[in-house]
Design a protein around this motif. Structure first.
Motif, PDB file in Angstrom:
ATOM      1  N   LEU A 123     -53.961  14.693 -28.162  1.00 22.98           N
ATOM      2  CA  LEU A 123     -52.702  13.968 -28.386  1.00 22.98           C
ATOM      3  C   LEU A 123     -51.681  14.272 -27.290  1.00 22.98           C
ATOM      4  N   ALA A 124     -51.603  15.526 -26.862  1.00 25.27           N
ATOM      5  CA  ALA A 124     -50.678  15.885 -25.783  1.00 25.27           C
ATOM      6  C   ALA A 124     -51.051  15.149 -24.500  1.00 25.27           C
ATOM      7  N   ASP A 125     -52.358  15.042 -24.220  1.00 19.43           N
ATOM      8  CA  ASP A 125     -52.823  14.286 -23.051  1.00 19.43           C
ATOM      9  C   ASP A 125     -52.413  12.822 -23.148  1.00 19.43           C
ATOM     10  N   GLU A 126     -52.588  12.218 -24.326  1.00 18.76           N
ATOM     11  CA  GLU A 126     -52.231  10.809 -24.516  1.00 18.76           C
ATOM     12  C   GLU A 126     -50.740  10.586 -24.291  1.00 18.76           C
ATOM     13  N   ARG A 127     -49.931  11.483 -24.802  1.00 20.08           N
ATOM     14  CA  ARG A 127     -48.482  11.342 -24.629  1.00 20.08           C
ATOM     15  C   ARG A 127     -48.070  11.588 -23.180  1.00 20.08           C
ATOM     16  N   LEU A 128     -48.776  12.476 -22.504  1.00 18.72           N
ATOM     17  CA  LEU A 128     -48.478  12.731 -21.094  1.00 18.72           C
ATOM     18  C   LEU A 128     -48.689  11.471 -20.259  1.00 18.72           C
ATOM     19  N   ASN A 129     -49.664  10.656 -20.641  1.00 16.19           N
ATOM     20  CA  ASN A 129     -49.930   9.412 -19.908  1.00 16.19           C
ATOM     21  C   ASN A 129     -48.733   8.468 -19.915  1.00 16.19           C
ATOM     22  N   SER A 130     -47.853   8.601 -20.912  1.00 10.69           N
ATOM     23  CA  SER A 130     -46.677   7.733 -20.978  1.00 10.69           C
ATOM     24  C   SER A 130     -45.402   8.457 -20.538  1.00 10.69           C
ATOM     25  N   PHE A 131     -45.547   9.601 -19.907  1.00 12.09           N
ATOM     26  CA  PHE A 131     -44.395  10.387 -19.446  1.00 12.09           C
ATOM     27  C   PHE A 131     -43.565   9.576 -18.458  1.00 12.09           C
ATOM     28  N   MET A 132     -42.265   9.507 -18.703  1.00 10.02           N
ATOM     29  CA  MET A 132     -41.374   8.729 -17.837  1.00 10.02           C
ATOM     30  C   MET A 132     -40.218   9.578 -17.315  1.00 10.02           C
ATOM     31  N   GLY A 133     -40.318  10.901 -17.412  1.00  8.81           N
ATOM     32  CA  GLY A 133     -39.223  11.776 -16.996  1.00  8.81           C
ATOM     33  C   GLY A 133     -39.121  11.919 -15.489  1.00  8.81           C
ATOM     34  N   VAL A 134     -38.107  12.644 -15.066  1.00 11.08           N
ATOM     35  CA  VAL A 134     -37.899  12.945 -13.658  1.00 11.08           C
ATOM     36  C   VAL A 134     -38.907  14.002 -13.248  1.00 11.08           C
ATOM     37  N   GLU A 135     -39.571  13.809 -12.132  1.00 15.04           N
ATOM     38  CA  GLU A 135     -40.574  14.764 -11.692  1.00 15.04           C
ATOM     39  C   GLU A 135     -39.918  15.944 -10.979  1.00 15.04           C
ATOM     40  N   GLY A 136     -40.555  17.107 -11.075  1.00 11.54           N
ATOM     41  CA  GLY A 136     -40.112  18.291 -10.352  1.00 11.54           C
ATOM     42  C   GLY A 136     -41.025  18.510  -9.163  1.00 11.54           C
ATOM     43  N   PHE A 137     -41.211  19.765  -8.790  1.00 14.38           N
ATOM     44  CA  PHE A 137     -42.093  20.087  -7.668  1.00 14.38           C
ATOM     45  C   PHE A 137     -43.467  19.478  -7.904  1.00 14.38           C
ATOM     46  N   ASP A 138     -43.994  18.812  -6.904  1.00 17.13           N
ATOM     47  CA  ASP A 138     -45.285  18.140  -7.014  1.00 17.13           C
ATOM     48  C   ASP A 138     -46.253  18.721  -5.985  1.00 17.13           C
ATOM     49  N   PRO A 139     -47.331  19.391  -6.426  1.00 16.52           N
ATOM     50  CA  PRO A 139     -48.272  20.008  -5.491  1.00 16.52           C
ATOM     51  C   PRO A 139     -49.255  19.033  -4.841  1.00 16.52           C
ATOM     52  N   ARG A 140     -49.292  17.794  -5.296  1.00 22.57           N
ATOM     53  CA  ARG A 140     -50.302  16.844  -4.795  1.00 22.57           C
ATOM     54  C   ARG A 140     -50.285  16.651  -3.282  1.00 22.57           C
ATOM     55  N   PRO A 141     -49.126  16.458  -2.648  1.00 23.21           N
ATOM     56  CA  PRO A 141     -49.146  16.284  -1.185  1.00 23.21           C
ATOM     57  C   PRO A 141     -49.712  17.504  -0.452  1.00 23.21           C
ATOM     58  N   ILE A 142     -49.425  18.688  -0.955  1.00 23.80           N
ATOM     59  CA  ILE A 142     -49.955  19.909  -0.334  1.00 23.80           C
ATOM     60  C   ILE A 142     -51.466  19.973  -0.524  1.00 23.80           C
ATOM     61  N   LEU A 143     -51.924  19.674  -1.734  1.00 24.78           N
ATOM     62  CA  LEU A 143     -53.364  19.711  -2.010  1.00 24.78           C
ATOM     63  C   LEU A 143     -54.132  18.724  -1.136  1.00 24.78           C
ATOM     64  N   LYS A 144     -53.568  17.568  -0.906  1.00 26.23           N
ATOM     65  CA  LYS A 144     -54.243  16.554  -0.079  1.00 26.23           C
ATOM     66  C   LYS A 144     -54.497  17.052   1.336  1.00 26.23           C
ATOM     67  N   ASN A 145     -53.608  17.912   1.826  1.00 25.91           N
ATOM     68  CA  ASN A 145     -53.712  18.391   3.203  1.00 25.91           C
ATOM     69  C   ASN A 145     -54.464  19.710   3.349  1.00 25.91           C
ATOM     70  N   MET A 146     -54.880  20.306   2.257  1.00 19.31           N
ATOM     71  CA  MET A 146     -55.559  21.605   2.333  1.00 19.31           C
ATOM     72  C   MET A 146     -56.974  21.433   2.868  1.00 19.31           C
TER      73      MET A 146
END
Length: 116
Positions: A46-69
């Motif tokens: 249920l937490a996963d399902e609700r996360l899919n509809s998350f519309m809040g302001v994002e904080g630190f995002d590691p994705r750009p760093i991970l893409k370049n590793m």
């Protein structure tokens, strides 16, 4: 760990356990829903399902760093981890389709990497 290792060139490999690949606010939102590992929150599903509809302001995002590793990464997740959004984190890693990444999924592992 990805942020710290992105600041140096002397990293031969990285081992990561129970850490997220989504932004900090998404992680916190999921943790709140799941009860911060207390067993008193929503189910992981249920937490996963609700996360899919998350519309809040994002904080630190590691994705750009991970893409370049480029260092080899071994990443552990547990299917019973009710602290971080494991499924969302694995989805991010899968979409990156990186050859330097290996994911180990502990079938009954929790946030403390206990698999029993």
């Amino acid at each position: 760990m990805p942020l710290a290792t992105s600041m140096t060139k002397n990293v031969d490999f990285i081992v990561i356990g129970e850490r997220v690949t989504v932004c900090a606010v998404e992680e916190d939102f999921h943790s709140i829903l799941a009860g911060y590992g207390s067993g008193n929150g929503l189910s992981i599903k249920l937490a996963d399902e609700r996360l899919n509809s998350f519309m809040g302001v994002e904080g630190f995002d590691p994705r750009p760093i991970l893409k370049n590793m480029e260092s080899p990464i071994l990443w552990f997740f547990g299917t019973k981890d009710d602290v971080i959004p494991v499924n969302a984190s694995m989805e991010v890693l899968d979409k990156m389709n990186k050859n330097n990444l290996e994911i180990i999924l502990l079938p009954i592992g929790d946030h403390n990497v206990k698999n029993y």
